[in-house]
Design a protein around this motif. Structure first.
Motif, PDB file in Angstrom:
ATOM      1  N   THR A 103     -36.614  54.535  -6.510  1.00  0.00           N
ATOM      2  CA  THR A 103     -37.288  55.817  -6.263  1.00  0.00           C
ATOM      3  C   THR A 103     -38.611  55.826  -7.022  1.00  0.00           C
ATOM      4  OG1 THR A 103     -36.324  56.924  -8.195  1.00  0.00           O
ATOM      5  CG2 THR A 103     -34.998  56.899  -6.168  1.00  0.00           C
ATOM      6  N   LYS A 104     -39.350  56.885  -6.881  1.00  0.00           N
ATOM      7  CA  LYS A 104     -40.691  56.948  -7.470  1.00  0.00           C
ATOM      8  C   LYS A 104     -40.671  57.599  -8.855  1.00  0.00           C
ATOM      9  CE  LYS A 104     -42.634  54.877  -4.085  1.00  0.00           C
ATOM     10  NZ  LYS A 104     -43.027  53.470  -4.290  1.00  0.00           N
ATOM     11  N   GLY A 105     -41.157  56.837  -9.848  1.00  0.00           N
ATOM     12  CA  GLY A 105     -41.161  57.318 -11.234  1.00  0.00           C
ATOM     13  C   GLY A 105     -42.517  57.794 -11.703  1.00  0.00           C
ATOM     14  N   SER A 106     -43.513  57.788 -10.797  1.00  0.00           N
ATOM     15  CA  SER A 106     -44.832  58.331 -11.162  1.00  0.00           C
ATOM     16  C   SER A 106     -45.337  59.198 -10.021  1.00  0.00           C
ATOM     17  CB  SER A 106     -45.832  57.203 -11.434  1.00  0.00           C
ATOM     18  OG  SER A 106     -46.210  56.552 -10.237  1.00  0.00           O
ATOM     19  N   LEU A 107     -46.087  60.214 -10.366  1.00  0.00           N
ATOM     20  CA  LEU A 107     -46.611  61.138  -9.357  1.00  0.00           C
ATOM     21  C   LEU A 107     -47.598  60.434  -8.438  1.00  0.00           C
ATOM     22  CD1 LEU A 107     -46.151  64.058  -8.600  1.00  0.00           C
ATOM     23  CD2 LEU A 107     -48.058  64.706 -10.082  1.00  0.00           C
ATOM     24  N   ASN A 108     -48.368  59.463  -8.977  1.00  0.00           N
ATOM     25  CA  ASN A 108     -49.315  58.715  -8.150  1.00  0.00           C
ATOM     26  C   ASN A 108     -48.604  57.986  -7.013  1.00  0.00           C
ATOM     27  OD1 ASN A 108     -51.732  59.388  -9.261  1.00  0.00           O
ATOM     28  ND2 ASN A 108     -51.877  57.606 -10.612  1.00  0.00           N
ATOM     29  N   HIS A 109     -47.518  57.284  -7.333  1.00  0.00           N
ATOM     30  CA  HIS A 109     -46.758  56.575  -6.300  1.00  0.00           C
ATOM     31  C   HIS A 109     -46.210  57.549  -5.266  1.00  0.00           C
ATOM     32  CE1 HIS A 109     -45.752  52.189  -7.424  1.00  0.00           C
ATOM     33  NE2 HIS A 109     -46.894  52.507  -8.000  1.00  0.00           N
ATOM     34  N   LEU A 110     -45.717  58.674  -5.746  1.00  0.00           N
ATOM     35  CA  LEU A 110     -45.121  59.654  -4.844  1.00  0.00           C
ATOM     36  C   LEU A 110     -46.164  60.251  -3.903  1.00  0.00           C
ATOM     37  CD1 LEU A 110     -42.585  61.257  -4.069  1.00  0.00           C
ATOM     38  CD2 LEU A 110     -43.161  62.904  -5.855  1.00  0.00           C
ATOM     39  N   ASN A 152     -49.466  59.122 -17.221  1.00  0.00           N
ATOM     40  CA  ASN A 152     -50.353  59.968 -16.397  1.00  0.00           C
ATOM     41  C   ASN A 152     -49.703  61.210 -15.804  1.00  0.00           C
ATOM     42  OD1 ASN A 152     -52.299  57.859 -16.726  1.00  0.00           O
ATOM     43  ND2 ASN A 152     -51.275  56.718 -15.095  1.00  0.00           N
ATOM     44  N   SER A 153     -48.376  61.249 -15.745  1.00  0.00           N
ATOM     45  CA  SER A 153     -47.721  62.412 -15.114  1.00  0.00           C
ATOM     46  C   SER A 153     -46.375  62.660 -15.787  1.00  0.00           C
ATOM     47  CB  SER A 153     -47.534  62.178 -13.608  1.00  0.00           C
ATOM     48  OG  SER A 153     -46.936  60.910 -13.357  1.00  0.00           O
TER      49      SER A 153
END
Length: 505
Positions: A103-110, A152-153
């Motif tokens: 799953t996505k652990g950073s807001l940028n990836h999401l 970063n998030s």
């Protein structure tokens, strides 16, 4: 004192297989899985990604069938995806019972890869976990790009972990996906999460892009993580993952309050097998596993080892099923020679040891690799030279070999202080050399013995660029005898054997 147990999850068969150019066959995967669990005794193994290929499906099926028989099924993990249940179906068909959900652990990836809101992502994850529970599959969750997420998030990461606390999840897997963390950051971020979620099982997954994988894994353990993800030989994408052998040695030697179940003695054996299957070569200077790491080259070190083990540290080779070696070369000195002679059960007096040492130094200056197996040949060659007075020397020679032309040799021989030079052709370089030598002797009214046998060999275990022994059998009117020459060049070793013959006759 009760030690804190750290789980070791080996991901050689999944993340390690992402090494460029590496692909394990189904039977190789099964063999490695068996060694990891039964010999190395890691706690869990991640063996594949779902929905990759038929070969991957068959590999996982064979591993789970074996693991079920042995009672290891809950130790077999598969990387799965948020794909509306397709990964769960794939796992059901293979018999796998633990998913590591990516799953996505950073807001940028999401935002930029999935183009979704946190609420949408969490909702889809919840559905996959529900499908897993219905299929009796346990769930661990990867937070991809978690390290950049913390940089970063951070608010998103905590929002996500708050959500996961409400779900039936076994472990939270926190990867430094791009290998960007410093040891200081690893400790800081993991300590913060440990403090905020004291009951959560946290695994740390370090990558090695800055060569900080081992240091970051160590800081992760200090910060209180419950498990580490490692690979045999540090295999993995780009610069690879934190290497299993190094991390195990570091934890055992520097964290006395921590316990891991890995069998150190099996590390080297498993490492060499994975090297063979993968074609991914272990650097000779790789800690714990490299060919050179338990090899003393400098003579002063060998001397110190003989005097109260002055150059030993806690990384004893026997811990890892290995032995200390003493290299032979231009810096080795008498102490290294003596260590190797002891291992071979050979004894020499000080004068002969000095002569052998000088010969090895000469070879080392020529950048030749000298092995323990070469020693008897060197000794034989050196001691052989002691039995006669050297009245005749081959001072210089030129050997030529060109396509379409007969090989030729010009040779200069000193006999009792007088220099004689001749040139001749022959069927090969050595034949041309012998013809030129025959002319030298004929000019002195002398005859050479007849060459009746010519044998060439390299010492067992030696390499082709090291030593070559040529043994020549000669026959005169009244006797047959042999001489041997030793050099890295075959023709030169034959010339050295011939010079001995000239002095014997």
């Amino acid at each position: 004192m009760t030690k804190r147990k750290i789980e070791i999850m080996d991901t050689t068969l999944r993340d390690g297989e992402q090494t460029s150019g590496v692909s394990f066959s189904s039977s190789e995967k099964l063999t490695i899985a068996q060694l990891l669990l039964e010999e190395l005794k890691v706690d869990r193994i991640e063996v594949a990604s779902t929905r990759v290929s038929e070969g991957e499906f068959n590999a996982v099926k064979s591993i789970t069938e074996w693991a079920k028989e042995k009672g290891y099924l809950d130790k077999i993990e598969v990387l799965s995806f948020v794909d509306n249940g397709l990964s769960i179906e794939w796992m059901k068909n293979t018999g796998a019972k633990v998913q590591n959900l990516l799953t996505k652990g950073s807001l940028n990836h999401l935002k930029y890869q999935l183009k979704k809101t946190p609420e949408q992502h969490f909702s889809e994850i919840k559905k996959v976990i529900e499908l897993a529970v219905a299929a009796s599959i346990k769930t661990n969750v990867y937070l991809e790009d978690w390290s950049n997420g913390m940089r970063n998030s951070e608010a998103y990461v905590y929002e996500y972990l708050d959500f996961l606390e409400t779900q039936p999840v076994e472990r939270i897997l926190l990867p430094d996906t791009l290998g960007v963390l410093s040891p200081e950051e690893s400790f800081k971020y993991l300590s913060a999460i440990r403090a905020k979620y004291p009951n959560m099982h946290i695994d740390f997954h370090a990558h090695n892009d800055y060569d900080l994988g081992v240091a970051n894994a160590l800081e992760g353990v200090k910060a209180g993580v419950n498990g580490l993800h490692l690979t045999v030989n540090g295999m993995g994408e780009r610069a690879g993952n934190a290497p299993l052998a190094s991390v195990v040695a570091v934890i055992n030697d520097f964290l006395p309050d921590v316990e891991i179940g890995v069998n150190e003695k099996a590390l080297y054996t498993v490492s060499k097998l994975v090297e063979t299957f993968s074609g991914f070569r272990i650097p000779v200077n790789k800690p714990v596993l490299g060919d050179n790491v338990f090899t003393q080259t400098a003579g002063i070190h060998a001397d110190g080892d003989s005097k109260k083990n002055l150059y030993f540290n806690d990384l004893l080779p026997e811990r890892f099923g290995r032995k200390r070696k003493y290299a032979l070369g231009k810096t080795s000195g008498k102490a290294n020679i003596q260590k190797n002679l002891q291992e071979l059960g050979l004894q020499l007096n000080d004068e002969d040891v000095l002569k052998v040492t000088q010969r090895i130094i000469e070879l080392g200056d020529k950048k030749e690799v000298v092995t323990k197996e070469d020693l008897p040949y060197i000794i034989s060659d050196v001691l052989d030279s002691n039995v006669y007075e050297e009245r005749i020397t081959i001072e210089s020679y030129v050997l030529t070999h060109a396509k379409g032309l007969k090989p030729s040799t010009t040779v200069s021989v000193k006999i009792d202080g007088v220099l004689i030079e001749e040139h001749c052709q022959g069927d090969g370089q050595f034949d041309a050399f012998m013809n030129a030598l025959g002319k030298v002797y004929k000019s002195k009214g002398l005859m050479l013995p007849k060459l009746t046998d010519y044998a060439v060999r390299i010492p067992p275990g030696s390499s082709s660029d090291a030593l070559c022994e040529t043994v020549i059998t000669w026959k005169t009117a009244d006797k047959t005898f042999k001489t041997r020459g030793l050099d890295s060049d075959q023709t030169v070793s034959a010339i050295k054997a011939t010079q001995k013959m000239l002095n014997i006759i």
